[in-house]
Scaffold this active site. Sequence first.
Site, PDB file in Angstrom:
ATOM      1  N   GLU A  90      -2.295 -11.467  -3.603  1.00 10.59           N
ATOM      2  CA  GLU A  90      -1.875 -10.201  -3.003  1.00 10.59           C
ATOM      3  C   GLU A  90      -0.539  -9.767  -3.604  1.00 10.59           C
ATOM      4  O   GLU A  90       0.530 -10.103  -3.066  1.00 10.59           O
ATOM      5  CB  GLU A  90      -1.701 -10.365  -1.488  1.00 10.59           C
ATOM      6  CG  GLU A  90      -2.981 -10.615  -0.742  1.00 10.59           C
ATOM      7  CD  GLU A  90      -2.915 -10.003   0.650  1.00 10.59           C
ATOM      8  OE1 GLU A  90      -3.823  -9.247   0.994  1.00 10.59           O
ATOM      9  OE2 GLU A  90      -1.953 -10.252   1.389  1.00 10.59           O
ATOM     10  N   GLU A 105       4.259 -10.364   4.286  1.00  9.87           N
ATOM     11  CA  GLU A 105       5.055  -9.815   5.406  1.00  9.87           C
ATOM     12  C   GLU A 105       5.732 -10.939   6.186  1.00  9.87           C
ATOM     13  O   GLU A 105       6.835 -10.762   6.707  1.00  9.87           O
ATOM     14  CB  GLU A 105       4.165  -8.950   6.308  1.00  9.87           C
ATOM     15  CG  GLU A 105       3.829  -7.628   5.622  1.00  9.87           C
ATOM     16  CD  GLU A 105       2.497  -7.028   6.016  1.00  9.87           C
ATOM     17  OE1 GLU A 105       1.910  -7.444   7.038  1.00  9.87           O
ATOM     18  OE2 GLU A 105       2.028  -6.130   5.286  1.00  9.87           O
ATOM     19  N   GLY A 108      -6.349  -5.005   4.571  1.00 11.10           N
ATOM     20  CA  GLY A 108      -5.434  -4.671   5.658  1.00 11.10           C
ATOM     21  C   GLY A 108      -5.793  -3.327   6.273  1.00 11.10           C
ATOM     22  O   GLY A 108      -6.706  -3.230   7.089  1.00 11.10           O
ATOM     23  N   GLY A 109      -5.087  -2.290   5.849  1.00 10.67           N
ATOM     24  CA  GLY A 109      -5.244  -0.947   6.421  1.00 10.67           C
ATOM     25  C   GLY A 109      -6.696  -0.513   6.601  1.00 10.67           C
ATOM     26  O   GLY A 109      -7.062   0.002   7.673  1.00 10.67           O
ATOM     27  N   HIS A 148       1.450 -14.925   4.286  1.00 10.17           N
ATOM     28  CA  HIS A 148       1.349 -13.496   3.966  1.00 10.17           C
ATOM     29  C   HIS A 148       2.733 -12.964   3.570  1.00 10.17           C
ATOM     30  O   HIS A 148       3.745 -13.385   4.131  1.00 10.17           O
ATOM     31  CB  HIS A 148       0.804 -12.728   5.172  1.00 10.17           C
ATOM     32  CG  HIS A 148       0.442 -11.326   4.840  1.00 10.17           C
ATOM     33  ND1 HIS A 148       1.389 -10.332   4.753  1.00 10.17           N
ATOM     34  CD2 HIS A 148      -0.742 -10.755   4.520  1.00 10.17           C
ATOM     35  CE1 HIS A 148       0.791  -9.199   4.410  1.00 10.17           C
ATOM     36  NE2 HIS A 148      -0.506  -9.428   4.260  1.00 10.17           N
ATOM     37  N   SER A 201      -4.244  -2.753  -0.834  1.00 12.27           N
ATOM     38  CA  SER A 201      -4.809  -1.398  -0.899  1.00 12.27           C
ATOM     39  C   SER A 201      -6.292  -1.374  -1.283  1.00 12.27           C
ATOM     40  O   SER A 201      -6.739  -0.493  -2.021  1.00 12.27           O
ATOM     41  CB  SER A 201      -3.988  -0.517  -1.836  1.00 12.27           C
ATOM     42  OG  SER A 201      -2.664  -0.387  -1.339  1.00 12.27           O
ATOM     43  N   ASN A 227      -7.609  -8.040   7.948  1.00 14.23           N
ATOM     44  CA  ASN A 227      -6.330  -8.427   8.551  1.00 14.23           C
ATOM     45  C   ASN A 227      -5.795  -7.219   9.326  1.00 14.23           C
ATOM     46  O   ASN A 227      -5.300  -6.270   8.735  1.00 14.23           O
ATOM     47  CB  ASN A 227      -5.360  -8.839   7.429  1.00 14.23           C
ATOM     48  CG  ASN A 227      -3.958  -9.102   7.936  1.00 14.23           C
ATOM     49  OD1 ASN A 227      -3.731  -9.219   9.137  1.00 14.23           O
ATOM     50  ND2 ASN A 227      -3.010  -9.186   7.015  1.00 14.23           N
ATOM     51  N   TRP A 228      -5.937  -7.287  10.642  1.00 10.08           N
ATOM     52  CA  TRP A 228      -5.541  -6.138  11.477  1.00 10.08           C
ATOM     53  C   TRP A 228      -4.022  -6.024  11.617  1.00 10.08           C
ATOM     54  O   TRP A 228      -3.529  -5.018  12.141  1.00 10.08           O
ATOM     55  CB  TRP A 228      -6.158  -6.271  12.874  1.00 10.08           C
ATOM     56  CG  TRP A 228      -7.633  -6.039  12.940  1.00 10.08           C
ATOM     57  CD1 TRP A 228      -8.480  -5.799  11.890  1.00 10.08           C
ATOM     58  CD2 TRP A 228      -8.437  -6.028  14.124  1.00 10.08           C
ATOM     59  NE1 TRP A 228      -9.766  -5.634  12.354  1.00 10.08           N
ATOM     60  CE2 TRP A 228      -9.773  -5.776  13.720  1.00 10.08           C
ATOM     61  CE3 TRP A 228      -8.184  -6.203  15.479  1.00 10.08           C
ATOM     62  CZ2 TRP A 228     -10.830  -5.688  14.627  1.00 10.08           C
ATOM     63  CZ3 TRP A 228      -9.230  -6.126  16.385  1.00 10.08           C
ATOM     64  CH2 TRP A 228     -10.542  -5.867  15.965  1.00 10.08           C
ATOM     65  N   LYS A 229      -3.292  -7.056  11.242  1.00  4.11           N
ATOM     66  CA  LYS A 229      -1.825  -7.055  11.410  1.00  4.11           C
ATOM     67  C   LYS A 229      -1.488  -6.752  12.889  1.00  4.11           C
ATOM     68  O   LYS A 229      -2.216  -7.184  13.762  1.00  4.11           O
ATOM     69  CB  LYS A 229      -1.164  -6.090  10.427  1.00  4.11           C
ATOM     70  CG  LYS A 229      -1.642  -6.350   8.985  1.00  4.11           C
ATOM     71  CD  LYS A 229      -0.860  -5.628   7.942  1.00  4.11           C
ATOM     72  CE  LYS A 229      -1.440  -5.961   6.571  1.00  4.11           C
ATOM     73  NZ  LYS A 229      -0.674  -5.397   5.476  1.00  4.11           N
ATOM     74  N   GLY A 266      -0.435  -2.065   1.176  1.00  5.96           N
ATOM     75  CA  GLY A 266      -0.136  -0.907   2.019  1.00  5.96           C
ATOM     76  C   GLY A 266       0.469   0.273   1.275  1.00  5.96           C
ATOM     77  O   GLY A 266       1.058   1.160   1.894  1.00  5.96           O
TER      78      GLY A 266
HETATM   79  P1  PGA Z   1      -3.528  -3.461   2.718  1.00  3.60           P
HETATM   80  O1  PGA Z   1      -3.019  -4.890   3.223  1.00  3.60           O
HETATM   81  O2  PGA Z   1      -5.022  -3.573   2.514  1.00  3.60           O
HETATM   82  O3  PGA Z   1      -3.185  -2.525   3.845  1.00  3.60           O
HETATM   83  O4  PGA Z   1      -2.829  -3.148   1.453  1.00  3.60           O
HETATM   84  C1  PGA Z   1      -3.529  -6.071   2.679  1.00  3.60           C
HETATM   85  C2  PGA Z   1      -2.869  -7.259   3.311  1.00  3.60           C
HETATM   86  O5  PGA Z   1      -1.669  -7.162   3.665  1.00  3.60           O
HETATM   87  O6  PGA Z   1      -3.485  -8.303   3.499  1.00  3.60           O
END
Ligand code: PGA
Length: 244
Positions: free
Chosen positions: A161, A91, A228-229, A89, A207, A8-10, A167
């Site tokens: 999640e 966010e 994500g990251g 998600h 993470s 997930n590149w966000k 993050g």
């Molecule tokens: P993260 O994000 O790996 O940066 O913690 C995961 C996500 O939001 O799907």
Amino acid sequence: MKYLIVGNWKLNPTSQKEAKVLFDTVKKGVGKAKNVEVVLCPPFTYLAQLKGLVLGAQNVFHEDKGAFTGEISALQLKDMGVKYVIVGHSERRKYFGETNQIINKKLKKVLHAGLTPIFCIGETAEERSAHNIQEVLEAQITQGLDGISREDAKEVVVAYEPVWAIGTGQNCSTDETHKAALLIRKIMSNLYPAELAKNLRVLYGGSVDSKNATSYITEAGVQGLLVGGASLNAQEFISIVLNI
Ligand code: PGA
């Protein structure tokens, strides 16, 4: 069934050029992976130019078409060749006010378009300290899947999640993840036939990096990861995939 590793590149990167370099490097690096399906979810604007790996979208609107300025529908995503859509998600829930009811409408549209939703659920730090995990997951799943038939529900992928793990570098322990995955299956078995709950694909996200990724598969018993990251670093993401 193959393990599912989703990047997930966000809201990254900020140029087409960087997106193409990242995508093509990952594509080359994961070429040898056998038991893994790799999905990348870039921002909408890059979807058309990225080819050669399975694509996912990070969001979708809950109507197919019409006067909804600025939105993107499941039908449009399907037409672009997208296969997966991240729905709910944390966010989106936090910054865009997405409720379980909105997420429910989105899940229905995604399923009706023949796409696979990656349905994100998870508790916040406060809910965890208050020992409310079961209650939160129950509400998210029950309301999120309200009115969704068993035929459609068997296509859903659930991503556990925990919000506090996203993050933060504070990944959830494999023991806690294992318990959450069991709980998710139990909640699903109250809504759908036992067989469906048993076959449900549960992912872990929060993470994940190349050091901890494998332990979720071997110790927590999940069927994949939402990254994500670490998915923005090609070598890191390739290592996650190749170590599974
Ligand atoms: P993260 O994000 O790996 O940066 O913690 C995961 C996500 O939001 O799907």
